[in-house]
Design a protein around this motif. Structure first.
Motif, PDB file in Angstrom:
ATOM      1  N   UNK A   1       0.912  -1.304  -0.032  1.00 11.28           N
ATOM      2  CA  UNK A   1       0.001  -0.036  -0.180  1.00 11.28           C
ATOM      3  C   UNK A   1       0.721   1.223   0.102  1.00 11.28           C
ATOM      4  N   UNK A   2       2.293   1.084   0.114  1.00 14.13           N
ATOM      5  CA  UNK A   2       2.932   2.418   0.118  1.00 14.13           C
ATOM      6  C   UNK A   2       4.528   2.054  -0.357  1.00 14.13           C
TER       7      UNK A   2
ATOM      8  N   UNK B   1      -0.099  -1.923 -10.958  1.00 13.38           N
ATOM      9  CA  UNK B   1       1.448  -1.986 -11.331  1.00 13.38           C
ATOM     10  C   UNK B   1       2.178  -1.522 -10.234  1.00 13.38           C
ATOM     11  N   UNK B   2       3.520  -1.882 -10.301  1.00 13.57           N
ATOM     12  CA  UNK B   2       4.628  -1.543  -9.153  1.00 13.57           C
ATOM     13  C   UNK B   2       5.781  -1.506 -10.009  1.00 13.57           C
ATOM     14  N   UNK B   3       6.311  -0.440  -9.697  1.00 13.92           N
ATOM     15  CA  UNK B   3       7.984  -0.042 -10.313  1.00 13.92           C
ATOM     16  C   UNK B   3       8.834  -0.793  -9.403  1.00 13.92           C
TER      17      UNK B   3
ATOM     18  N   UNK C   1       0.442   3.981  -9.156  1.00 11.33           N
ATOM     19  CA  UNK C   1      -1.123   4.246  -9.152  1.00 11.33           C
ATOM     20  C   UNK C   1      -1.818   3.371  -8.017  1.00 11.33           C
ATOM     21  N   UNK C   2      -1.356   3.517  -7.167  1.00 14.54           N
ATOM     22  CA  UNK C   2      -2.005   2.946  -5.832  1.00 14.54           C
ATOM     23  C   UNK C   2      -1.768   1.508  -5.400  1.00 14.54           C
TER      24      UNK C   2
END
Length: 194
Positions: free
Chosen positions: A46-47, A68-70, A102-103
Motif C-alpha cells: 500500500x506504500x 502495477x508496481x515499479x 497508481x495505488x
C-alpha cells in the motif's frame, strides 16, 4: 494432493513490519520466515518502500490486483510489473524497493532456498478446456481470479479466486483444466548439484 482454500490461508505481518502477508503454503509445514525451504504467499503493498531481505532465497513476483508496481532491483534497470506482466524472478537477498505509481497492489510471491531448490512460475489464462503439464517435484495451481475445474484423476475440484491445489510429490502426468480463470502454475524442484 491438498486443496488450499482462500479462507484458510494464514495472515501474518511482513518480516520488515511494513504490511501484511497471506501465506498460502510453506515447506516444511510449520516453518518460520527464517527456516523455510519454500514459501508461497500474497501481500498487499500500500506504500512505497524497501522489500524484506531473505538471505539465500530466490523469489518470483506476480501482480494479482492493482495498477502495477515499479521495482528498483540492485544491479538491474528499473522494471514496471503489472497484472499483464510475466512473473519476475530475482534474488531476495539484494536491495529491492518498490514504488506504486497508481495505488496499492496485491502480489503473488514464490520463494525457494537457493542452495537446495529451484522454482518456476507461469501465468496461465484459461478460457475453456486446457491441459497443463508440469515437471516432477512440488507443484501448485493457484487461481488468481475466476473459476477453474481441475480434473485430478479420480477427483474434479473447483477452485475459485485465492484457492490453490498443491501436489507435494511430483506427478508425471498433467492436469486437465476447464473454466474461465487466470491461474499461476508454480513448479518447485531440487537444484542441480554443481
Amino acid at each position: 494432493m491438498k486443496i488450499l482454500r482462500s479462507a484458510d490461508h494464514k495472515r501474518m505481518p511482513w518480516k520488515n513490519g511494513g504490511g501484511e502477508t497471506v501465506e498460502i503454503a510453506i515447506s516444511p509445514q510449520g516453518a518460520g520466515l527464517a527456516d523455510f525451504d519454500w514459501r508461497i504467499s500474497m501481500a498487499t503493498v500500500a506504500s512505497d518502500g524497501p522489500f524484506s531481505v531473505f538471505p539465500g532465497i530466490d523469489r518470483t513476483l506476480s501482480i494479482l490486483e492493482g495498477n502495477g508496481m515499479r521495482l528498483l532491483i540492485e544491479g538491474r534497470d528499473p522494471v514496471v510489473l503489472t497484472r499483464e506482466s510475466d512473473p519476475l524472478a530475482f534474488a531476495a537477498d539484494i536491495a529491492v524497493s518498490a514504488t506504486l505509481p497508481d495505488g496499492a497492489i496485491t502480489d503473488l510471491n514464490v520463494m525457494t532456498r537457493r542452495s537446495t531448490l529451484r522454482h518456476a512460475v507461469a501465468r496461465i489464462e484459461i478460457d475453456g478446456e486446457k491441459r497443463e503439464e508440469f515437471s516432477r517435484g512440488s507443484f501448485m495451481l493457484f487461481c488468481a481470479n475466476g473459476t477453474v475445474t481441475v480434473d485430478a484423476g479420480p477427483e474434479r475440484i473447483e477452485l475459485g479466486a485465492g484457492d490453490a491445489l498443491l501436489f507435494e510429490e511430483g506427478r508425471s502426468d498433467g492436469l486437465s483444466l476447464d473454466g474461465r480463470a487466470l491461474c499461476y502454475a508454480i513448479s518447485i524442484g531440487w537444484a542441480e548439484k554443481q
